[in-house]
Design a protein around this motif. Structure first.
Motif, PDB file in Angstrom:
ATOM      1  N   THR A   1       1.425  -6.431   3.530  1.00  0.00           N
ATOM      2  CA  THR A   1       2.803  -6.903   3.414  1.00  0.00           C
ATOM      3  C   THR A   1       3.755  -5.747   3.656  1.00  0.00           C
ATOM      4  O   THR A   1       4.781  -5.891   4.326  1.00  0.00           O
ATOM      5  N   ASP A   2       3.420  -4.593   3.090  1.00  0.00           N
ATOM      6  CA  ASP A   2       4.232  -3.382   3.249  1.00  0.00           C
ATOM      7  C   ASP A   2       3.326  -2.178   3.056  1.00  0.00           C
ATOM      8  O   ASP A   2       2.456  -2.193   2.175  1.00  0.00           O
ATOM      9  N   LEU A   3       3.514  -1.159   3.862  1.00  0.00           N
ATOM     10  CA  LEU A   3       2.729   0.067   3.741  1.00  0.00           C
ATOM     11  C   LEU A   3       3.689   1.248   3.731  1.00  0.00           C
ATOM     12  O   LEU A   3       4.423   1.479   4.688  1.00  0.00           O
ATOM     13  N   HIS A   4       3.691   1.991   2.622  1.00  0.00           N
ATOM     14  CA  HIS A   4       4.507   3.197   2.494  1.00  0.00           C
ATOM     15  C   HIS A   4       3.630   4.405   2.809  1.00  0.00           C
ATOM     16  O   HIS A   4       2.613   4.612   2.149  1.00  0.00           O
ATOM     17  N   VAL A   5       4.021   5.178   3.793  1.00  0.00           N
ATOM     18  CA  VAL A   5       3.308   6.412   4.121  1.00  0.00           C
ATOM     19  C   VAL A   5       4.138   7.559   3.552  1.00  0.00           C
ATOM     20  O   VAL A   5       5.304   7.727   3.904  1.00  0.00           O
ATOM     21  N   VAL A   6       3.509   8.319   2.636  1.00  0.00           N
ATOM     22  CA  VAL A   6       4.221   9.378   1.921  1.00  0.00           C
ATOM     23  C   VAL A   6       3.615  10.732   2.248  1.00  0.00           C
ATOM     24  O   VAL A   6       2.587  10.829   2.915  1.00  0.00           O
ATOM     25  N   GLY A   7       4.254  11.787   1.746  1.00  0.00           N
ATOM     26  CA  GLY A   7       3.852  13.131   2.118  1.00  0.00           C
ATOM     27  C   GLY A   7       2.722  13.734   1.319  1.00  0.00           C
ATOM     28  O   GLY A   7       2.075  14.674   1.785  1.00  0.00           O
ATOM     29  N   SER A   8       2.472  13.227   0.109  1.00  0.00           N
ATOM     30  CA  SER A   8       1.460  13.871  -0.729  1.00  0.00           C
ATOM     31  C   SER A   8       0.857  12.881  -1.714  1.00  0.00           C
ATOM     32  O   SER A   8       1.386  11.785  -1.921  1.00  0.00           O
ATOM     33  N   MET A   9      -0.227  13.300  -2.343  1.00  0.00           N
ATOM     34  CA  MET A   9      -0.856  12.493  -3.381  1.00  0.00           C
ATOM     35  C   MET A   9       0.088  12.318  -4.569  1.00  0.00           C
ATOM     36  O   MET A   9       0.126  11.260  -5.203  1.00  0.00           O
ATOM     37  N   HIS A  10       0.860  13.353  -4.881  1.00  0.00           N
ATOM     38  CA  HIS A  10       1.809  13.253  -5.988  1.00  0.00           C
ATOM     39  C   HIS A  10       2.850  12.171  -5.717  1.00  0.00           C
ATOM     40  O   HIS A  10       3.165  11.361  -6.596  1.00  0.00           O
ATOM     41  N   GLU A  11       3.385  12.164  -4.499  1.00  0.00           N
ATOM     42  CA  GLU A  11       4.357  11.132  -4.123  1.00  0.00           C
ATOM     43  C   GLU A  11       3.721   9.747  -4.165  1.00  0.00           C
ATOM     44  O   GLU A  11       4.349   8.768  -4.574  1.00  0.00           O
ATOM     45  N   ARG A  12       2.488   9.672  -3.732  1.00  0.00           N
ATOM     46  CA  ARG A  12       1.769   8.397  -3.734  1.00  0.00           C
ATOM     47  C   ARG A  12       1.697   7.817  -5.143  1.00  0.00           C
ATOM     48  O   ARG A  12       2.050   6.673  -5.387  1.00  0.00           O
TER      49      ARG A  12
ATOM     50  N   GLY B   1       0.817  -1.197   0.000  1.00  0.00           N
ATOM     51  CA  GLY B   1       0.000   0.000   0.000  1.00  0.00           C
ATOM     52  C   GLY B   1       0.851   1.247   0.000  1.00  0.00           C
ATOM     53  O   GLY B   1       1.952   1.253   0.561  1.00  0.00           O
ATOM     54  N   VAL B   2       0.343   2.299  -0.634  1.00  0.00           N
ATOM     55  CA  VAL B   2       1.004   3.605  -0.628  1.00  0.00           C
ATOM     56  C   VAL B   2      -0.060   4.632  -0.288  1.00  0.00           C
ATOM     57  O   VAL B   2      -1.037   4.788  -1.028  1.00  0.00           O
ATOM     58  N   ILE B   3       0.117   5.314   0.828  1.00  0.00           N
ATOM     59  CA  ILE B   3      -0.927   6.228   1.304  1.00  0.00           C
ATOM     60  C   ILE B   3      -0.304   7.516   1.839  1.00  0.00           C
ATOM     61  O   ILE B   3       0.730   7.480   2.513  1.00  0.00           O
ATOM     62  N   PRO B   4      -0.899   8.659   1.549  1.00  0.00           N
ATOM     63  CA  PRO B   4      -0.399   9.910   2.127  1.00  0.00           C
ATOM     64  C   PRO B   4      -0.651   9.960   3.636  1.00  0.00           C
ATOM     65  O   PRO B   4      -1.633   9.392   4.132  1.00  0.00           O
ATOM     66  N   GLN B   5       0.219  10.665   4.348  1.00  0.00           N
ATOM     67  CA  GLN B   5       0.096  10.784   5.794  1.00  0.00           C
ATOM     68  C   GLN B   5      -1.268  11.333   6.193  1.00  0.00           C
ATOM     69  O   GLN B   5      -1.864  10.877   7.176  1.00  0.00           O
ATOM     70  N   ASP B   6      -1.781  12.286   5.429  1.00  0.00           N
ATOM     71  CA  ASP B   6      -3.080  12.890   5.734  1.00  0.00           C
ATOM     72  C   ASP B   6      -4.188  11.839   5.794  1.00  0.00           C
ATOM     73  O   ASP B   6      -5.033  11.869   6.693  1.00  0.00           O
ATOM     74  N   LEU B   7      -4.185  10.908   4.837  1.00  0.00           N
ATOM     75  CA  LEU B   7      -5.212   9.862   4.847  1.00  0.00           C
ATOM     76  C   LEU B   7      -4.948   8.840   5.941  1.00  0.00           C
ATOM     77  O   LEU B   7      -5.880   8.292   6.525  1.00  0.00           O
ATOM     78  N   MET B   8      -3.692   8.596   6.241  1.00  0.00           N
ATOM     79  CA  MET B   8      -3.350   7.697   7.343  1.00  0.00           C
ATOM     80  C   MET B   8      -3.872   8.270   8.657  1.00  0.00           C
ATOM     81  O   MET B   8      -4.407   7.546   9.498  1.00  0.00           O
ATOM     82  N   ASP B   9      -3.720   9.581   8.811  1.00  0.00           N
ATOM     83  CA  ASP B   9      -4.189  10.255  10.023  1.00  0.00           C
ATOM     84  C   ASP B   9      -5.702  10.169  10.193  1.00  0.00           C
ATOM     85  O   ASP B   9      -6.211  10.268  11.306  1.00  0.00           O
ATOM     86  N   ARG B  10      -6.414  10.002   9.086  1.00  0.00           N
ATOM     87  CA  ARG B  10      -7.870   9.875   9.147  1.00  0.00           C
ATOM     88  C   ARG B  10      -8.305   8.439   9.424  1.00  0.00           C
ATOM     89  O   ARG B  10      -9.489   8.109   9.334  1.00  0.00           O
ATOM     90  N   GLU B  11      -7.345   7.583   9.730  1.00  0.00           N
ATOM     91  CA  GLU B  11      -7.586   6.186  10.137  1.00  0.00           C
ATOM     92  C   GLU B  11      -8.222   5.345   9.039  1.00  0.00           C
ATOM     93  O   GLU B  11      -9.021   4.453   9.315  1.00  0.00           O
ATOM     94  N   ILE B  12      -7.835   5.613   7.776  1.00  0.00           N
ATOM     95  CA  ILE B  12      -8.339   4.742   6.722  1.00  0.00           C
ATOM     96  C   ILE B  12      -7.230   3.879   6.119  1.00  0.00           C
ATOM     97  O   ILE B  12      -7.466   3.117   5.201  1.00  0.00           O
ATOM     98  N   GLY B  13      -6.009   3.989   6.660  1.00  0.00           N
ATOM     99  CA  GLY B  13      -4.894   3.176   6.181  1.00  0.00           C
ATOM    100  C   GLY B  13      -5.024   1.738   6.664  1.00  0.00           C
ATOM    101  O   GLY B  13      -5.454   1.472   7.783  1.00  0.00           O
ATOM    102  N   HIS B  14      -4.653   0.806   5.799  1.00  0.00           N
ATOM    103  CA  HIS B  14      -4.702  -0.632   6.116  1.00  0.00           C
ATOM    104  C   HIS B  14      -3.376  -1.021   6.763  1.00  0.00           C
ATOM    105  O   HIS B  14      -2.329  -0.948   6.137  1.00  0.00           O
ATOM    106  N   GLU B  15      -3.415  -1.442   8.014  1.00  0.00           N
ATOM    107  CA  GLU B  15      -2.180  -1.730   8.734  1.00  0.00           C
ATOM    108  C   GLU B  15      -1.789  -3.203   8.712  1.00  0.00           C
ATOM    109  O   GLU B  15      -0.799  -3.596   9.319  1.00  0.00           O
ATOM    110  N   GLY B  16      -2.526  -4.034   7.978  1.00  0.00           N
ATOM    111  CA  GLY B  16      -2.203  -5.453   7.932  1.00  0.00           C
ATOM    112  C   GLY B  16      -1.560  -5.902   6.633  1.00  0.00           C
ATOM    113  O   GLY B  16      -1.618  -7.085   6.283  1.00  0.00           O
TER     114      GLY B  16
END
Length: 196
Positions: free
Chosen positions: A78-89, A61-76
């Motif tokens: 294989t690998d989750l990349h938290v990035v700074g922006s939608m462009h980086e995503r 998964g690749v998710i911006p920090q903002d969306l991770m902060d809204r508790e919609i990131g999947h934490e289960g």
């Protein structure tokens, strides 16, 4: 090999959309193909990730920090990349992937798909792309692209680069024989400016 899957953060009104997401996930896992996606645990994104994981597949998964902060990131995953922006995503998702598939989705899904489609047209990547046309969801997009060809805004070679199939297996078959277009984007490079 990994395939980037763009998908709605809502499940949609038709249960066929969720069924197709799970079917695609199981097919990819069964073939040893990893999934790269937007990192969410909601909507078709979550259904895709959960089905791939349940089938023993790799899910990145690749998710911006903002969306991770809204508790919609999947934490289960294989690998989750938290990035700074939608462009980086979007850039990282493209970098990690060997092909692109769009499940049904809204504006975000369309925007991601059209961006990689444009990159292909410009020769920035040579990876196969397609839509899973579940219950004719993408018929309108196909009609718009056909109209763009007729009106001189899109080459037929670039139009045919975006595959559409009703089933995941059919879409992967189309990918197997795909070759990137070798013509330029511009239909007419002469600068024709209307004169007053």
């Amino acid at each position: 090999m990994r395939i980037c899957v763009y998908a709605g953060s809502n499940p949609g009104a038709n249960p066929a959309y969720a069924e197709a997401a799970a079917e695609l996930a199981r097919l990819l896992a069964g073939r040893g193909i990893g999934v790269v996606y937007g990192g969410g645990k909601v909507g078709l994104m979550g259904i895709l990730a959960d089905a791939a994981l349940a089938a023993g597949g790799e899910v990145i998964g690749v998710i911006p920090q903002d969306l991770m902060d809204r508790e919609i990131g999947h934490e289960g995953l294989t690998d989750l990349h938290v990035v700074g922006s939608m462009h980086e995503r979007k850039a990282l998702m493209a970098e990690l992937s060997d092909a692109f598939v769009a499940l049904p989705g809204g504006a975000g899904t369309l925007e991601e798909l059209i961006e990689v489609y444009t990159w292909s047209q410009l020769g920035l990547h040579g990876k196969p792309m397609g839509v899973l046309n579940v219950a004719c969801y993408y018929d309108g997009l196909a009609a718009l692209l056909d109209h763009a060809v007729q009106e001189g805004f899109l080459r037929e070679q670039h139009r045919s680069a975006l595959h559409a199939a009703a089933t995941p297996a059919e879409l992967l078959e189309l990918f197997a024989g795909w070759r990137p277009a070798t013509v330029g984007k511009w239909l007419d490079r002469t600068d024709r400016v209307p004169r007053a």
